[in-house]
Scaffold this motif. Structure first.
Motif, PDB file in Angstrom:
ATOM      1  N   TYR A 291       4.282   1.624   2.326  1.00 33.69           N
ATOM      2  CA  TYR A 291       5.585   1.818   1.697  1.00 33.69           C
ATOM      3  C   TYR A 291       6.265   3.080   2.222  1.00 33.69           C
ATOM      4  CZ  TYR A 291       9.147   2.646  -1.827  1.00 33.69           C
ATOM      5  OH  TYR A 291      10.344   2.895  -2.456  1.00 33.69           O
ATOM      6  N   TRP A 292       5.533   4.176   2.285  1.00 38.95           N
ATOM      7  CA  TRP A 292       6.141   5.424   2.720  1.00 38.95           C
ATOM      8  C   TRP A 292       6.408   5.439   4.220  1.00 38.95           C
ATOM      9  CZ3 TRP A 292       8.716   7.883  -0.587  1.00 38.95           C
ATOM     10  CH2 TRP A 292       8.339   7.867  -1.932  1.00 38.95           C
TER      11      TRP A 292
ATOM     12  N   TYR B 247       9.485   9.264  -5.109  1.00 33.38           N
ATOM     13  CA  TYR B 247      10.208   7.990  -5.130  1.00 33.38           C
ATOM     14  C   TYR B 247      11.597   8.166  -5.747  1.00 33.38           C
ATOM     15  CZ  TYR B 247      11.748   3.500  -6.977  1.00 33.38           C
ATOM     16  OH  TYR B 247      12.510   2.421  -7.306  1.00 33.38           O
TER      17      TYR B 247
ATOM     18  N   SER C  13       0.846  -1.184   0.000  1.00 35.12           N
ATOM     19  CA  SER C  13       0.000   0.000   0.000  1.00 35.12           C
ATOM     20  C   SER C  13       0.881   1.233   0.000  1.00 35.12           C
ATOM     21  CB  SER C  13      -0.917   0.013   1.227  1.00 35.12           C
ATOM     22  OG  SER C  13      -0.162   0.231   2.400  1.00 35.12           O
ATOM     23  N   SER C  14       0.358   2.325  -0.486  1.00 38.54           N
ATOM     24  CA  SER C  14       1.130   3.563  -0.521  1.00 38.54           C
ATOM     25  C   SER C  14       1.531   3.995   0.878  1.00 38.54           C
ATOM     26  CB  SER C  14       0.306   4.663  -1.201  1.00 38.54           C
ATOM     27  OG  SER C  14       1.036   5.870  -1.265  1.00 38.54           O
TER      28      SER C  14
ATOM     29  N   GLU D 191       3.941  11.148  -6.472  1.00 40.05           N
ATOM     30  CA  GLU D 191       4.510  10.010  -5.747  1.00 40.05           C
ATOM     31  C   GLU D 191       5.720   9.439  -6.483  1.00 40.05           C
ATOM     32  OE1 GLU D 191       2.747   6.497  -3.043  1.00 40.05           O
ATOM     33  OE2 GLU D 191       1.979   6.545  -5.093  1.00 40.05           O
TER      34      GLU D 191
END
Length: 229
Positions: free
Chosen positions: A46-47, A127, A42-43, A123
């Motif tokens: 991950y972050w 990244y 999931s976003s 995003e």
């Protein structure tokens, strides 16, 4: 400054805290990625991982007695390193293109698979500008140089260091499945060899960012890799 030169300068007595933090970071990263499992896909997950990695990495740099150059944070040799980046990027994209052609011929890649699907969003930019440099600092700068320092002066130290950085880099893709892990071995190995030669993060970061842009910003290859697991 290389691990061998640091040892030659009589800093062995100060190496304990640096090595401790290097391997605490390594163990922490592998365990945390494994515990996240599919949650990291999931976003938010991950972050969150990237944020925690940044905190741990900052702790390593603060506690370490070594200068930034030890971790590849130097511009020395950056020109040659960027030349290496062009070469490694060309090889990796060539391997990827060949794999797609073979995969399509074998029926692994659907015949209707679109090779180009350009996109550019915030995003992706974050990244490329944040996550990629942080990954290179962690996997190549900390893990690889830490492993080489542990075996400083011994035969095979460089090969061992490359193996360590490649392993932890590939393992960090575990939340996306074993296919993603296996695919990550090739670029991880190439960047490890490149960093072992250049000793600066400039080239490997540039190559990683360029390949990341191709995989996430130009083609749907990543979605195909993760959907196959």
């Amino acid at each position: 400054m290389t691990p061998d030169s640091l040892a030659a300068n009589g800093r062995k007595d100060r190496s304990g805290p640096a090595i401790l933090w290097m391997w605490v970071a390594a163990v922490y990263t592998l365990l945390f990625v494994a515990s996240l499992s599919m949650g990291a896909t999931s976003s938010f997950g991950y972050w969150l991982l990237i944020g925690l990695l940044a905190i741990v990495t900052l702790g390593v740099l603060i506690k370490s007695p070594f200068p930034p150059g030890f971790y590849g944070l130097t511009l020395r040799g950056s020109g040659a390193s960027l030349g290496s980046a062009v070469a490694s990027f060309a090889v990796l994209t060539g391997i990827g293109a060949a794999a797609l052609v073979v995969g399509r011929g074998e029926g692994v890649v659907p015949s209707g698979f679109a090779l180009l699907a350009p996109q550019l969003d915030l995003e992706l930019l974050v990244y490329l500008g944040v996550a990629v440099p942080l990954q290179e600092l962690v996997f190549r700068g900390i893990f690889q140089n830490g492993a080489r320092y542990l075996l400083r002066g011994r035969d095979g130290a460089g090969a061992f260091a490359v193996a360590v950085s490649t392993t932890v880099y590939a393992a960090s893709h575990l939340p996306w499945g074993m296919t993603a892990v296996l695919v990550a071995v090739v670029p991880g190995l190439m960047w490890g060899i490149q960093f072992e030669r250049d000793r600066t993060l400039v080239g490997v970061t540039a190559s990683h960012a360029a390949l990341g842009f191709v995989v996430f910003g130009l083609t749907p290859v990543w979605s195909m890799i993760t959907s196959s697991t």
